[in-house]
Enzyme design. Sequence first.
Site, mmCIF file in Angstrom:
data_model
loop_
_atom_site.group_PDB
_atom_site.id
_atom_site.type_symbol
_atom_site.label_atom_id
_atom_site.label_comp_id
_atom_site.label_asym_id
_atom_site.label_seq_id
_atom_site.Cartn_x
_atom_site.Cartn_y
_atom_site.Cartn_z
ATOM 1 C CG HIS A 1 -14.394 11.707 -2.690
ATOM 2 N ND1 HIS A 1 -13.813 12.895 -3.071
ATOM 3 C CD2 HIS A 1 -13.523 10.734 -3.068
ATOM 4 C CE1 HIS A 1 -12.637 12.660 -3.649
ATOM 5 N NE2 HIS A 1 -12.435 11.365 -3.659
ATOM 6 C CG HIS B 1 -14.015 6.397 -2.584
ATOM 7 N ND1 HIS B 1 -13.830 6.681 -1.255
ATOM 8 C CD2 HIS B 1 -13.002 7.032 -3.241
ATOM 9 C CE1 HIS B 1 -12.754 7.441 -1.107
ATOM 10 N NE2 HIS B 1 -12.235 7.667 -2.295
ATOM 11 C CD GLU C 1 10.772 9.047 13.845
ATOM 12 O OE1 GLU C 1 9.856 8.335 13.346
ATOM 13 O OE2 GLU C 1 11.778 8.564 14.391
ATOM 14 C CG HIS D 1 21.254 7.485 11.543
ATOM 15 N ND1 HIS D 1 21.024 6.244 11.006
ATOM 16 C CD2 HIS D 1 20.576 7.508 12.723
ATOM 17 C CE1 HIS D 1 20.267 5.544 11.834
ATOM 18 N NE2 HIS D 1 19.986 6.280 12.876
#
Lengths: 686, 686
Positions: A27, A274, A426, A487
């Site tokens: 890259h 890129h 999280e 859950h």
Amino acid sequence: MTDLDTLSVNTIRGLCMDAVQKANSGHPGTPMGMAPVAYTLWQRFLRFDPADPIWPNRDRFVLSEGHASALLWSLLYLTGVRTVDPEYEVLGRPAVTLDDLKSFRQLDSRCPGHPEYRWTSGVETTTGPLGQGVATSVGMAIAGRWLAARFNRPDFPLFDFDVYALAGDGCMMEGVASEAASLAGHLRLSNLCWIYDSNRVTIEGHTDITFTEDVAARFLAYGWNVTTVADANDLDLISRAFHTFRAEAARPTLVLVHSHIGYGSPVEDSPKAHGAPFGPEGVRATKRVLGIPPDADFHVPDGVPDWFARGIGARGAELRTRWEKMFDAYRGAYPDFADELERIQRRELPDGWETALPTFPADPKGLATRDSSGQVLNAVAKAVPWILGGSADLTPSTKTRLTFGGAGDFQPGAWSGRNLHFGVREHAAAAVTNGMALTKLRPYWSGFLIFSDYAKAAIRLSALMEIPTVHIFTHDSIGVGEDGPTHQPVEQLAGLRATPGLLVFRPADANEVVETWRVVAALRREPAALVLSRQPLPTLDRDRLAAAGGVAWGAYVLADADADADRGEPEVILLATGSEVALALAAHEELTAGGIASRVVSMPCWELFDRQPREYRDQVLPPAVTRRVAVEEGSTFGWDRYVGPDGAIVGMHTFGASAPLKQLLTKFGFTPERVAQVARELVAPG
Amino acid sequence: MTDLDTLSVNTIRGLCMDAVQKANSGHPGTPMGMAPVAYTLWQRFLRFDPADPIWPNRDRFVLSEGHASALLWSLLYLTGVRTVDPEYEVLGRPAVTLDDLKSFRQLDSRCPGHPEYRWTSGVETTTGPLGQGVATSVGMAIAGRWLAARFNRPDFPLFDFDVYALAGDGCMMEGVASEAASLAGHLRLSNLCWIYDSNRVTIEGHTDITFTEDVAARFLAYGWNVTTVADANDLDLISRAFHTFRAEAARPTLVLVHSHIGYGSPVEDSPKAHGAPFGPEGVRATKRVLGIPPDADFHVPDGVPDWFARGIGARGAELRTRWEKMFDAYRGAYPDFADELERIQRRELPDGWETALPTFPADPKGLATRDSSGQVLNAVAKAVPWILGGSADLTPSTKTRLTFGGAGDFQPGAWSGRNLHFGVREHAAAAVTNGMALTKLRPYWSGFLIFSDYAKAAIRLSALMEIPTVHIFTHDSIGVGEDGPTHQPVEQLAGLRATPGLLVFRPADANEVVETWRVVAALRREPAALVLSRQPLPTLDRDRLAAAGGVAWGAYVLADADADADRGEPEVILLATGSEVALALAAHEELTAGGIASRVVSMPCWELFDRQPREYRDQVLPPAVTRRVAVEEGSTFGWDRYVGPDGAIVGMHTFGASAPLKQLLTKFGFTPERVAQVARELVAPG
């Protein structure tokens, strides 16, 4: 901007282009555009000594857009960064040689496709999956604040390092970066600087096609300072931005740099810049534009390495030696703290820390392993002052709060606190915890096991980097009960166990929790996932059963049939983990009453068991005993390894359901009667 | 605000309190605080007919803070929403009865802990894992725009529905919500309204401890309209906010509501109100505050259901019947489009769509399965106009762009485009795609397999909801090559395969890709993950080998030893998927040359294979042939199921490395010689 500045910047560009071209892979776009920014940061600002890349108070540089690794390799090469092995001692040889650069992306090169922690010295964290680097950098900045609060004393400013992260449009789009930025803003981490390489080009095209938000306004909303560099080639503007960062005392800083992907090349400002080499002609054309001899590959003008040596090299050496002198004096004034700090650097624990571990008396009522783990964690953390952590807004449920005197909250200005509030974030929680572990603290984060899904990419990185991040997951099965299938984890254990290098523990009772922590706290190069119950589990009577120390071997015989004079081996083996061990014991008793000789094996950690010598494994699971029943309130996926074709698995084949736990256990077949019945059918089919 | 308004709001509150109290489990805080907002939306604005909850042009209501499910159950009960079975036909009986409410969170109740799609009619999407609902709602809004662009005609505004999502502080902190909000802002989805229940309280305490960003400013930065309701109990203010939303023609709207968790209860504004019942005394005290008879449980005043019937009921019925009349006329004017629309609603494909499937001639050079999949996807999507999708900024690499005439980009104002640019937002991409699938389109999204980690929580929801979302993952192994271990999946296949209900396909060549799409395109209630190679794979010679149609059975005998008159069974079986099938064939040839009778089994989809009758499975993998070698460039985890204790697995035990593919294959042992050697050792242990 001097001639040597220009020459240095273009030398970096040339090396990057050539490395990518030679590898025919990589890259080049970002290195071409951001070389001036990275150069300015390293040469003029970064407090980093190439001769000692693990000096504890060094500024950290995180290449969050990890695909631009050639940029980092060029800098490590030109500044002469030395090798560290493995992360504790500085060795003499250079981290990156010109030959390494020439073998960019080839097997065993120190210059792989993306920066890999441990593999190349000078890499502060593994990056590549976008967003991870910036999120991890927040953990480093947190660690910096905490280290300063704990160790700095009047006249001894041991810790005041800054953390820089270089990020592209991709990083800015990732949710994990948003979570981490919001947290960093709340914490007022003014030692944190993200540099946003805003080239407005991604793989699919101009960012206009999908990313039109006002990033600066968004970061202001997070509580950040934002400053803009209108021209990525203007070293003075860049310097001014870094001065602005350094002057900011209350907020993290975003330096928004308007840059040009593939600068100077025929594909400048195009997505084509890129991820592909420019081609031999493109490289030559670019070199002509930049004033690099077009036919000289990997060209390093004579003066350039010396220029770096006089810049970052001299500055870093001076800062580091001054710091070492200061630390010598500190050792005299504060020998205990100095000892602590040295242990931290070597990833050692205080002598005798294990004496803090409690034991739990047998108790048929028992307690949830989340509760016993909370107690053990508190005991261990009290003995090991650099254990700290928090939860993704579930502390009252995960029981991970440190409650002993002085633990306190980690908040702006209260930097010595040991309880972090990660918020309902999280993914950032895991990545931030990785950043703290990379700064050699012993951090943990916690959440429900189901939410490990949200954080998986960062959990994986902890394993790939071989750092001892502790991931604590409670509510580990249908034991969640009424919250229902959204859950209740099912496949999460399998996904974690399949991750190379991650130790997954699912202890069966309070004393297995103790033994789990005995292993986990001492880990130096491995992350661990603790998988804990919401519901109470009996504390097993170790007078009647084997001691919990077997956790260290991953699996052990917990209860056995009375030795049969003729055979000595059970007719059937019941294998279980966590909350299902007590269930297996109940089935074992039923089988015993019915005259069937069974054995119960507790398997808290498959990975450790698989590392034991075959002799031990065959002792626990004798190959001749092929009638085996595994019991686990999770996907059956993976259990065949231990159960074999003659065995059976009592596990989950579907998602769970919303109901009180007792009803769920019956519905899904997790009862002693059912397990005993399955075992009986194996022993006497029909 | 009339007396009946007040009475209705407090009836909802009373039902929610009572349901949680009776279950002794659940989340009363949000229902108490947000009842007035939900009431106002449903009673005064929502264009939704309780008698036909799947009317295609209904407004969608998504309860992103799914723990507040009692709020939704109360609304479904009070408005008399009817049952739909399974999602195609309206049945007469109510979706939720008072008895269901009374058995909230009990086994088999229609009122589980969190809203579950399919389980309770009126639930638009399963929610609970925070952030998922809002992200999914963006997909619904996209689908609304697309349906309007495709089907609306002058005088036939068939589609103009709005999408509302109710979200709490937790949702606002989640990265997936940030990603989705940024995308929605870019797309200018003015049919989308998120209602932010800003009660500033989460489980760990006041949001001051971790969430101090300026959410309104952040959403303005995303390009949203933001309007504030200062008092969640003021129905006129709430109404004004929804009018503001309806008047906004260019941006999505965030309605920021300042609310009070546990309103009216003794624990108002406290984290204690979040996730636990108030207790009998607390419930009574709250009822007294709200003017509800304190000792009447599940109290529904006489006039309230009728009031809902005269509000949302009458409005919805009129809108729906008017729409049906319009559709009857539309059927006359545009019979083909009407037919399409009806097929979409029934999840049927156009007649003869399969004739569009190509076949690929044998070709030793072959092509990557990402390439063949791109070709097949284009053929299928051309035949099925409501297949649309995109990539998380990797289209040129995942080859998922629809290139045929008229496919175009989906952009603001260009709503009929079929190529979406999700940006570097994998998690939102998956959740948005789920939202489109819930609106009955056939959407896909794509990324590298490694990034399935980022999206796992949304992938799981597609399986839990049983919706046919198509997840396309390329770059599926160390075949990634130079990008190295950060980009080389290892454990991802295991994690996906362990997910209940998800069909994971890893086709071996172009014709297995065709057969994969033949299965996947026709799925109505199952999501699929396509796992595709970056590197070219030979197109197998099906004249010499078995036909690719075996994909439908999950696994099939691809090549076999010449039938041995005596035995008829091979000495060893080689099992492989995807790119390793050709490798297994090469090993097979080597073994054949060496006089060993081997069989090659291609196993593109384990889940389908496990569903086949035992007879077929035993035919493919005869139990007597226990010498088996599995070959897969992924974790060995899970393979024991098919390989057994006498077999061997050639797989990954560590993370990968950065190097050209050929070098990696040798390093990690994926060569015909090695596989043949492993097989030989099984046949004749040395």
